[in-house]
Write a protein that holds these residues in place. Structure first.
Motif, PDB file in Angstrom:
ATOM      1  N   ASN A   6       0.832  -1.053  -0.022  1.00 50.94           N
ATOM      2  CA  ASN A   6       0.061  -0.111  -0.197  1.00 50.94           C
ATOM      3  C   ASN A   6       0.745   1.124   0.072  1.00 50.94           C
ATOM      4  O   ASN A   6       1.817   1.327   0.695  1.00 50.94           O
ATOM      5  N   LEU A   7       0.114   2.230  -0.513  1.00 51.77           N
ATOM      6  CA  LEU A   7       0.786   3.734  -0.515  1.00 51.77           C
ATOM      7  C   LEU A   7      -0.024   4.216   0.795  1.00 51.77           C
ATOM      8  O   LEU A   7      -1.150   4.281   0.736  1.00 51.77           O
ATOM      9  N   ARG A  39      -6.377   1.402   7.859  1.00 51.94           N
ATOM     10  CA  ARG A  39      -5.667   2.532   7.672  1.00 51.94           C
ATOM     11  C   ARG A  39      -5.863   3.237   6.203  1.00 51.94           C
ATOM     12  O   ARG A  39      -5.541   2.403   5.220  1.00 51.94           O
ATOM     13  N   PRO A  40      -6.088   4.494   6.144  1.00 54.33           N
ATOM     14  CA  PRO A  40      -6.469   5.052   4.806  1.00 54.33           C
ATOM     15  C   PRO A  40      -4.963   4.713   3.880  1.00 54.33           C
ATOM     16  O   PRO A  40      -3.876   4.828   4.223  1.00 54.33           O
ATOM     17  N   HIS A  41      -5.476   4.413   2.384  1.00 54.31           N
ATOM     18  CA  HIS A  41      -4.166   3.845   1.751  1.00 54.31           C
ATOM     19  C   HIS A  41      -4.889   3.945   0.206  1.00 54.31           C
ATOM     20  O   HIS A  41      -5.709   3.645  -0.011  1.00 54.31           O
ATOM     21  N   ILE A  42      -4.190   3.760  -0.719  1.00 52.23           N
ATOM     22  CA  ILE A  42      -4.222   3.124  -2.049  1.00 52.23           C
ATOM     23  C   ILE A  42      -3.329   1.622  -2.216  1.00 52.23           C
ATOM     24  O   ILE A  42      -1.924   2.078  -2.064  1.00 52.23           O
ATOM     25  N   THR A  43      -3.934   0.899  -2.703  1.00 52.99           N
ATOM     26  CA  THR A  43      -3.270  -0.327  -2.837  1.00 52.99           C
ATOM     27  C   THR A  43      -2.410  -0.639  -4.050  1.00 52.99           C
ATOM     28  O   THR A  43      -3.184  -0.191  -5.218  1.00 52.99           O
ATOM     29  N   ASN A 121      -2.963  -2.468 -16.182  1.00 52.76           N
ATOM     30  CA  ASN A 121      -3.953  -1.977 -17.432  1.00 52.76           C
ATOM     31  C   ASN A 121      -5.328  -2.760 -16.707  1.00 52.76           C
ATOM     32  O   ASN A 121      -6.127  -2.770 -17.386  1.00 52.76           O
ATOM     33  N   ALA A 122      -5.228  -3.001 -15.300  1.00 48.95           N
ATOM     34  CA  ALA A 122      -6.744  -3.258 -14.848  1.00 48.95           C
ATOM     35  C   ALA A 122      -6.938  -2.707 -13.400  1.00 48.95           C
ATOM     36  O   ALA A 122      -7.919  -2.731 -12.976  1.00 48.95           O
ATOM     37  N   TRP A 123      -6.144  -1.814 -13.239  1.00 47.43           N
ATOM     38  CA  TRP A 123      -6.183  -1.192 -11.938  1.00 47.43           C
ATOM     39  C   TRP A 123      -6.947   0.133 -11.769  1.00 47.43           C
ATOM     40  O   TRP A 123      -6.581   0.710 -12.590  1.00 47.43           O
ATOM     41  N   TYR A 124      -7.625   0.284 -10.855  1.00 48.91           N
ATOM     42  CA  TYR A 124      -8.443   1.385 -10.645  1.00 48.91           C
ATOM     43  C   TYR A 124      -7.999   1.760  -9.325  1.00 48.91           C
ATOM     44  O   TYR A 124      -8.423   1.453  -7.951  1.00 48.91           O
ATOM     45  N   PRO A 125      -6.839   2.645  -9.157  1.00 44.58           N
ATOM     46  CA  PRO A 125      -6.652   3.398  -7.995  1.00 44.58           C
ATOM     47  C   PRO A 125      -7.710   4.069  -7.101  1.00 44.58           C
ATOM     48  O   PRO A 125      -8.197   4.887  -7.611  1.00 44.58           O
ATOM     49  N   HIS A 126      -7.792   3.732  -5.798  1.00 41.65           N
ATOM     50  CA  HIS A 126      -8.650   4.258  -5.092  1.00 41.65           C
ATOM     51  C   HIS A 126      -8.406   4.050  -3.332  1.00 41.65           C
ATOM     52  O   HIS A 126      -7.552   3.216  -3.077  1.00 41.65           O
ATOM     53  N   CYS A 127      -9.002   4.921  -2.772  1.00 45.14           N
ATOM     54  CA  CYS A 127      -9.053   4.977  -1.098  1.00 45.14           C
ATOM     55  C   CYS A 127     -10.325   4.679  -0.589  1.00 45.14           C
ATOM     56  O   CYS A 127     -11.317   5.375  -0.799  1.00 45.14           O
ATOM     57  N   THR A 128     -10.480   3.333   0.016  1.00 43.13           N
ATOM     58  CA  THR A 128     -11.849   3.047   0.373  1.00 43.13           C
ATOM     59  C   THR A 128     -12.467   3.824   1.590  1.00 43.13           C
ATOM     60  O   THR A 128     -11.626   4.057   2.572  1.00 43.13           O
ATOM     61  N   SER A 158       4.653   7.056   2.266  1.00 44.39           N
ATOM     62  CA  SER A 158       5.422   5.954   2.441  1.00 44.39           C
ATOM     63  C   SER A 158       4.517   4.811   1.616  1.00 44.39           C
ATOM     64  O   SER A 158       3.494   4.914   1.157  1.00 44.39           O
ATOM     65  N   ILE A 159       5.352   3.896   1.874  1.00 45.46           N
ATOM     66  CA  ILE A 159       4.874   2.468   1.065  1.00 45.46           C
ATOM     67  C   ILE A 159       5.035   1.424   2.131  1.00 45.46           C
ATOM     68  O   ILE A 159       6.091   1.566   3.049  1.00 45.46           O
ATOM     69  N   GLY A 160       4.100   0.437   2.044  1.00 45.24           N
ATOM     70  CA  GLY A 160       4.237  -0.302   3.235  1.00 45.24           C
ATOM     71  C   GLY A 160       3.410  -1.733   2.746  1.00 45.24           C
ATOM     72  O   GLY A 160       3.061  -1.997   1.916  1.00 45.24           O
ATOM     73  N   MET A 161       3.319  -2.559   3.812  1.00 45.53           N
ATOM     74  CA  MET A 161       3.038  -3.944   3.612  1.00 45.53           C
ATOM     75  C   MET A 161       2.212  -4.460   5.008  1.00 45.53           C
ATOM     76  O   MET A 161       2.710  -3.982   5.984  1.00 45.53           O
TER      77      MET A 161
END
Length: 178
Positions: A6-7, A39-43, A121-128, A158-161
């Protein structure tokens, strides 16, 4: 085990989104994102059955070359089926797509273990904002979000896992300052 990469955003943006989650929790119309340690993020990607230690090592190497960047959340979107998700949609910047593309290039040998929705090519970036919202409850939940939503700028810092179900944050790496 299932793992997400995640970002993550600056603290002000996280607080803003968590405040929306708190208001939605009171509606009891779907999954409580605060209750499940979200936690808020973009995957960027979700993987099944990968070597955690190796992946963390590679993610550290990848993160060294990424700079923080800004996004704007100007609109709200919906994935009605099968998850009943309502989310913030970022503006689709070159930086965002470059990070996604470069990440998937660096982890190309994981492609077979990745969820299709997050692949290039299939990704729709979003924050749930809301998840597992019954279809009939979407208008109510959306109405609550619209009462408080203001377009906002966020800094991806940041980027995390994290492991999923239950969510456990495994690592977070700060991006280089712009």
């Amino acid at each position: 085990m299932t793992y997400a990469v995640n970002l993550y955003f600056n603290q002000e943006a996280e607080n803003y989104i968590i405040n929306i989650w708190r208001q939605l929790t009171a509606l009891e119309k779907g999954k409580c994102l605060i209750c499940c340690n979200s936690r808020p993020h973009i995957t960027l990607a979700i993987y099944e059955g990968i070597d955690l230690e190796e992946t963390q090592k590679r993610l550290k190497a990848f993160a060294r070359n990424i700079h923080s960047f800004h996004l704007q959340f100007l609109q709200i979107g919906i994935f009605p089926q099968p998850k009943g998700a309502i989310f913030l949609t970022p503006n689709l910047t070159d930086e965002l797509f470059k990070v996604h593309r470069d990440f998937h290039q660096a982890f190309m040998d994981y492609q077979g273990q990745g969820w299709d929705y997050y692949k290039p090519n299939a990704w729709y970036p979003h924050c749930t904002l809301a998840l597992e919202t019954p279809l009939e409850a979407i208008p109510c939940v959306l109405g609550e979000i619209l009462k408080v939503f203001q377009p906002m700028e966020v800094c991806v810092e940041s980027i995390g896992m994290a492991s999923l179900d239950p969510i456990k944050y495994l690592m977070e790496l700060q991006l280089k300052k712009e």
